[in-house]
Enzyme design. Structure first.
Site, PDB file in Angstrom:
ATOM      1  CG  ASP A   1      -0.274  -0.429   2.511  1.00 56.12           C
ATOM      2  OD1 ASP A   1       0.971  -0.356   2.589  1.00 56.12           O
ATOM      3  OD2 ASP A   1      -0.968  -0.813   3.454  1.00 56.12           O
TER       4      ASP A   1
ATOM      5  CG  ASN B   1      -8.353  -1.644  12.387  1.00 63.39           C
ATOM      6  OD1 ASN B   1      -7.498  -2.302  11.806  1.00 63.39           O
ATOM      7  ND2 ASN B   1      -8.838  -0.519  11.885  1.00 63.39           N
TER       8      ASN B   1
ATOM      9  CG  HIS C   1      -5.481  -2.297   8.995  1.00 63.44           C
ATOM     10  ND1 HIS C   1      -5.608  -1.185   9.786  1.00 63.44           N
ATOM     11  CD2 HIS C   1      -4.159  -2.363   8.697  1.00 63.44           C
ATOM     12  CE1 HIS C   1      -4.433  -0.613   9.952  1.00 63.44           C
ATOM     13  NE2 HIS C   1      -3.534  -1.308   9.304  1.00 63.44           N
TER      14      HIS C   1
ATOM     15  CD  GLU D   1      -8.440   0.920   8.055  1.00 66.62           C
ATOM     16  OE1 GLU D   1      -8.405   0.031   8.933  1.00 66.62           O
ATOM     17  OE2 GLU D   1      -7.951   2.054   8.214  1.00 66.62           O
TER      18      GLU D   1
HETATM   19  C1  GLP Z   1      -0.100   0.165   8.594  1.00 70.39           C
HETATM   20  C2  GLP Z   1       0.120  -0.669   7.339  1.00 70.39           C
HETATM   21  C3  GLP Z   1      -0.127  -2.146   7.590  1.00 70.39           C
HETATM   22  C4  GLP Z   1       0.583  -2.566   8.861  1.00 70.39           C
HETATM   23  C5  GLP Z   1       0.010  -1.811  10.032  1.00 70.39           C
HETATM   24  C6  GLP Z   1       0.572  -2.239  11.384  1.00 70.39           C
HETATM   25  O1  GLP Z   1      -1.415   0.575   8.766  1.00 70.39           O
HETATM   26  N1  GLP Z   1      -0.675  -0.241   6.228  1.00 70.39           N
HETATM   27  O2  GLP Z   1       0.324  -2.891   6.466  1.00 70.39           O
HETATM   28  O3  GLP Z   1       0.445  -3.958   9.050  1.00 70.39           O
HETATM   29  O4  GLP Z   1       0.307  -0.446   9.802  1.00 70.39           O
HETATM   30  O5  GLP Z   1       1.626  -1.432  11.755  1.00 70.39           O
HETATM   31  P1  GLP Z   1       2.605  -1.721  12.959  1.00 70.39           P
HETATM   32  O6  GLP Z   1       3.505  -2.816  12.504  1.00 70.39           O
HETATM   33  O7  GLP Z   1       3.317  -0.427  13.146  1.00 70.39           O
HETATM   34  O8  GLP Z   1       1.774  -2.108  14.132  1.00 70.39           O
END
Ligand code: GLP
Length: 244
Positions: A67, A136, A138, A143
């Site tokens: 993304d 959450n 995702h 989402e």
């Molecule tokens: C972002 C990314 C996700 C990732 C998530 C979790 O929202 N788009 O791909 O898995 O963050 O992030 P973290 O690893 O900082 O908890």
């Protein structure tokens, strides 16, 4: 689903980096799907150290990021392109032509999404998709919603997601873009192999729902239960709410 537990983040990162090196040794033109977030940082640095020691070769590999934020240039310090450059691309020998990230400044976002899907198909599909998970549930930027998108698409980010991405924007969640482009659920589910990594207490509840709960668009990661070759790599705190 295979669930593997590690005593700490470092051991997890080292083990997964070793598996990626092995996958690349077996298939040098491996197609890798890559996440951003805090969770994979150790892994990326580990891959960088292995490369410096001549233990891993990305020369023929192709990567597709999950993304990117919409409306900021790739040169913006908060972009996922900048994140990847800092933590992985500057540390290994990936060919710049084989690095793929959705273009967050495309004049026609729908056309950019279609182009991204075609590029993945033209590369032969994703061999190994790495994933993190949002608190959450995702994955990528898919989402929780009543309905999930199949292919790469434009998405409005939840307030909680903008909050957890604030660190990339000087800690100010109001600076986090409101929209993003993300691979869809089918894009992810078509990968031949998936490894989801999660560390820390804040992930324990969504990991519990992912493993034991129903398959529901309210927890996009729950769809991974249907994949034939998926592994969850967890540290002890992220696994702390799982049934024994
Ligand atoms: C972002 C990314 C996700 C990732 C998530 C979790 O929202 N788009 O791909 O898995 O963050 O992030 P973290 O690893 O900082 O908890």
């Amino acid at each position: 689903m295979k669930v593997s537990l590690f005593k700490d983040e470092r051991t997890l990162a080292r083990t997964l980096a070793g598996q990626i090196a092995q996958a690349l040794a077996e298939k040098p033109d491996l197609v890798l799907g890559l996440p951003t977030g805090r969770t994979p940082i150790r892994l990326y640095h580990e891959l960088g150290s292995m490369h410096a020691k001549g233990q891993i070769d990305f020369a023929r590999a192709t990567t597709f990021n999950l993304d990117e934020f919409l409306g900021i240039p790739s040169s913006h310090p908060g972009s996922y392109r900048s994140f990847m450059q800092q933590h992985l691309f500057s540390r290994v020998n990936l060919s710049p032509q084989r690095i793929n990230i959705p273009n967050g400044t495309a004049s026609d976002p729908a056309a950019e999404c279609a182009r991204y899907e075609r590029a993945i198909a033209d590369a032969g599909g994703i061999d190994l998709q790495l994933l993190g998970i949002g608190t959450n549930g995702h994955i990528g930027f898919n989402e929780p919603a009543r309905e999930l998108a199949g292919t790469t698409h434009r998405v409005a980010l939840k307030a909680s997601t903008r909050h957890s991405n604030a660190a990339l924007f000087g800690g100010d969640e109001r600076q986090v873009p409101e929209e993003a482009l993300s691979m869809g659920m089918a894009t992810i589910m078509h990968a031949r192999r998936i490894v989801l990594i999660a560390t820390g207490k804040s992930k324990a509840r969504c990991i519990q729902r992912l493993v034991h709960g129903p398959i529901t668009p309210k927890l996009p990661a729950s769809f991974l239960q249907m994949h034939r070759r998926v592994e969850l790599m967890l540290d002890e705190t992220a696994a702390s709410a799982l049934d024994a």
